[in-house]
Scaffold this motif. Structure first.
Motif, short mmCIF file in Angstrom:
data_model
loop_
_atom_site.label_atom_id
_atom_site.label_comp_id
_atom_site.label_asym_id
_atom_site.label_seq_id
_atom_site.Cartn_x
_atom_site.Cartn_y
_atom_site.Cartn_z
N ASP A 371 0.95 -1.07 -0.08
CA ASP A 371 0.14 0.00 -0.11
C ASP A 371 0.89 1.18 -0.01
O ASP A 371 2.05 1.16 -0.21
N THR A 375 3.45 -1.24 3.21
CA THR A 375 2.96 -2.23 3.98
C THR A 375 2.34 -3.30 2.91
O THR A 375 1.49 -3.15 2.43
N VAL A 377 -0.14 -5.97 1.73
CA VAL A 377 -1.74 -6.06 1.99
C VAL A 377 -2.14 -6.89 0.83
O VAL A 377 -1.90 -7.21 -0.31
N GLN A 379 -6.29 -7.74 -0.68
CA GLN A 379 -7.68 -7.37 -0.53
C GLN A 379 -8.32 -8.12 -1.85
O GLN A 379 -7.77 -8.74 -2.71
N LYS A 436 -10.90 -0.86 -1.74
CA LYS A 436 -9.87 -0.74 -0.86
C LYS A 436 -10.37 -1.06 0.73
O LYS A 436 -11.82 -1.01 0.89
N ASP A 437 -9.63 -1.44 1.46
CA ASP A 437 -10.06 -1.74 2.77
C ASP A 437 -10.52 -0.20 3.71
O ASP A 437 -9.81 0.47 3.55
N ASN A 439 -10.84 0.39 6.49
CA ASN A 439 -10.10 0.48 7.79
C ASN A 439 -8.65 0.77 7.67
O ASN A 439 -7.79 0.85 8.36
N ASN A 440 -8.38 0.82 6.16
CA ASN A 440 -6.68 1.15 5.89
C ASN A 440 -6.52 2.16 4.82
O ASN A 440 -7.07 1.85 3.83
N SER A 441 -6.31 3.41 5.39
CA SER A 441 -6.33 4.78 4.64
C SER A 441 -5.32 4.60 3.45
O SER A 441 -5.13 5.04 2.51
N SER A 442 -4.30 3.60 3.74
CA SER A 442 -3.21 3.54 2.72
C SER A 442 -3.41 2.61 1.80
O SER A 442 -2.55 2.33 0.56
N SER A 443 -4.67 1.71 1.82
CA SER A 443 -4.96 0.78 0.62
C SER A 443 -5.45 1.82 -0.76
O SER A 443 -5.71 2.94 -0.35
#
Length: 605
Positions: A371, A375, A377, A379, A436-437, A439-443
């Motif tokens: 991401d 990190t 990830v 999805q 995107k997830d 809960n993950n602002s970087s996704s």
């Protein structure tokens, strides 16, 4: 006396020699002590030591650093000075460390004070901003309340005016309705009187008219009865005549059938040598053209095989990927043309057909990536749009056959032929998405557009037999069975265009395989000869191709495509041997044909 003097001298000599020649020893302990005295006795693990004060004690050897004799007094002093210097260095190092730690503590304390001051300043600033925001909100709320109160007063005043106007309108409308009702009652009373007078007149006129009509109907009924009686009499006479003619015709037919049965019985009683046998002549020479249109179902193993390979790669690679659902298929158009040349026992044919089908494939899977914060990830992804696309089966053939058996009803011919088959398909409209997830602002939101295409080319000889039957001079049935021995290559290409953050990247993978194919082809036609040269027909075609892999190869990794998840070529080759399936094509046709007859005896068998 002499002996006493000698004993004294001997004792003095022994004492002085002991004092002069004995070795004073220094024992250096590991704990830093230095003992001065004499070692009286020693064993493997301890010594017996007598100190300078005359005290005896046992000392373990593992607690002794070293032992120095008196003649090494200078060494002792040197070691003492070294020890003192070492202790001085340790004291200085300790002092420096304490100074350094003190300086570090002071620096940390100063840094902590600066942070506290900064945090206090930020808190005061934040508190001030909150107070200003709160004050602003209170002012806005107060202003809003005042505006709402003013608006409410205006609305109430307006509503009051509207109610008064409405009440006035209702009163005026009520008065108007009462006036209209009164006027209406007067008009209705007047109209009622007029209608009653009019109705009375109409009833009188109607009664008079009915009486006249009744009289007229009675006269017409009497005349009609007389006409019907006359017509009935004429019909009875005509029926009697027709029955007489029918009886006469039946008698003639019965007489004719009796004569035919007698002729047939006479023919049966004749010798076998005099009987006429059905013609098995091969005097035929013609050329036929057949065309047809219809509907078809088609399933190709080429895309099915590669979808299964991708599923294996997803499972084994453990790096994400997609699984494909079973395709949704719909019937589509089919067409065929056939040219046939007949000459005595020989039949040569050349033709081709095309069978289409509509196919739609959806998929689901996992996308692994790094991401915006680098990190790793994963999805989920799924198909958002998969419009149907066309896949096509095309075949051309040339074959020859020779009649080995024929009677008046059935003809049998072995067939030797050669076939070429093309299978193609292209889908460039499938779209997969991967939200995107939350809960993950970087996704990242992914949108992937797929473009897949495949082609399969096969060719080889065929063996089979044909059955033909004719009856009633108008009807004919044809049935062909052929076994095909084919060989060829298939290519499957996948393009991916992924849209990410307004940009996109494209990747491509391609795979080419070599196959050995065992084919079965069955076709049938039912023909109606409308005229000597024109005929109509309906029929079917069935083809089944069973694949066996000979060589697995191709471009497994182009531009870093997802095909890199296929692990290794050798492993895939061993796993995919059992994934090869069958291609099937089925079609139903209706069509027409034209026959050019060059024979000298038309209509002969």
């Amino acid at each position: 006396m002499f002996y006493l003097k000698r004993i004294f001298v001997l004792f003095l000599f022994i004492y002085l020699s002991r004092e002069v020649f004995s070795e004073t020893q220094y024992v250096y302990m590991k704990d830093g002590r230095i003992l001065k005295g004499e070692v009286l006795h020693q064993s493997s693990d301890k010594i017996k030591f007598k100190s300078a004060e005359g005290k005896e004690e046992e000392i373990l050897k593992n607690s002794i650093k070293r032992i120095i004799f008196k003649n090494a007094e200078a060494e002792y002093q040197k070691q003492k000075l070294e020890l003192e210097a070492k202790l001085e260095q340790e004291r200085e190092a300790k002092f420096k460390r304490e100074q350094k730690e003190k300086l570090k503590r002071e620096r940390l304390e100063r840094l902590r004070q600066e942070r506290e001051a900064k945090l206090r300043q930020e808190q005061e600033t934040k508190l001030k901003q909150e107070q200003e925001a709160k004050l602003k909100q209170e002012q806005e709320a107060k202003l809003k309340q005042e505006q709402e109160a003013k608006l409410k007063q205006e609305q109430e005043a307006k509503l009051k005016q509207e109610r008064e106007a409405k009440l006035k309108q209702e009163q005026e409308a009520k008065f108007k309705q009462e006036q209209e009702a009164k006027l209406k009652q007067e008009q209705e009373a007047k109209l009622k009187q007029e209608q009653e007078a009019k109705l009375k007149q109409e009833q009188e006129a109607k009664l008079k008219q009915e009486q006249e009509t009744k009289l007229k109907q009675e006269q017409e009924t009497k005349f009609k009865q007389e006409q019907e009686a006359k017509l009935k009499q004429e019909q009875e006479e005509k029926l009697n005549q027709e029955q007489n003619a029918k009886l006469k015709a039946e008698e003639e037919d019965r007489q004719k059938k009796i004569e035919e049965e007698e002729n047939k019985q006479k023919l049966a009683e004749q010798p076998a040598s005099q009987k006429t046998t059905p013609s098995t002549s091969f005097d035929r020479h013609s050329f036929e053209v057949l065309v047809g249109l219809g509907r078809s179902q088609y399933e190709s193993q080429v895309p099915n095989f590669h979808r299964a390979v991708e599923g294996y790669a997803t499972i084994i690679g453990n790096k994400g990927g997609f699984f494909n659902n079973s395709p949704d298929r719909k019937d589509s158009t089919a067409k065929t043309i056939n040219l046939r040349y007949n000459w005595n026992r020989f039949v040569g044919e050349f033709g081709g057909s095309q069978m289409n089908s509509l196919e739609s494939v959806t998929s689901f899977g996992i996308i692994p990536y790094s991401d915006l914060s680098s990190t790793p990830v994963t999805q989920g992804a799924f198909t958002a749009s998969a419009p149907p696309h066309t896949i096509s089966y095309k075949q051309i053939f040339a074959q020859g056959s020779y009649t080995v058996y024929k009677n008046s009803f059935l003809e049998v011919r072995p067939i030797l032929g050669y076939h070429k088959i093309w299978q193609t398909g292209k889908d460039d409209s499938k779209i997969d998405i991967s939200p995107k997830d939350p809960n993950n602002s970087s996704s990242i939101d992914w949108v992937i557009r797929y473009g897949t295409s495949f082609s399969d080319y096969l060719s080889g000889p065929s063996l089979g037999f044909a059955l033909e039957s004719k009856w009633n001079e108008k009807w004919e049935a044809r049935l062909d069975f052929q076994r095909q021995f084919l060989h060829g290559n298939s290519t499957f290409t996948r393009d991916q265009i992924a849209t990410i953050l307004g940009g996109f990247f494209e990747s491509r993978s391609a795979l080419t395989n070599e196959w050995k194919v065992d084919g079965l082809s069955v076709s049938g036609k039912l023909i109606y000869h409308w005229k000597d040269t024109v005929f109509f027909w309906g029929g079917f075609q069935y083809s089944k191709l069973s694949y066996k892999m000979e060589q697995f190869g191709g471009d497994l990794d182009v531009n870093g495509s997802p095909a890199s998840a296929y692990v290794s070529l050798q492993l895939i080759h061993s796993l995919t041997q059992g994934l090869a399936g069958n291609s099937t094509a089925k079609a139903i046709y209706i069509g027409a044909g034209y026959n050019f007859d060059f024979s000298s005896k038309k209509g002969s068998q």
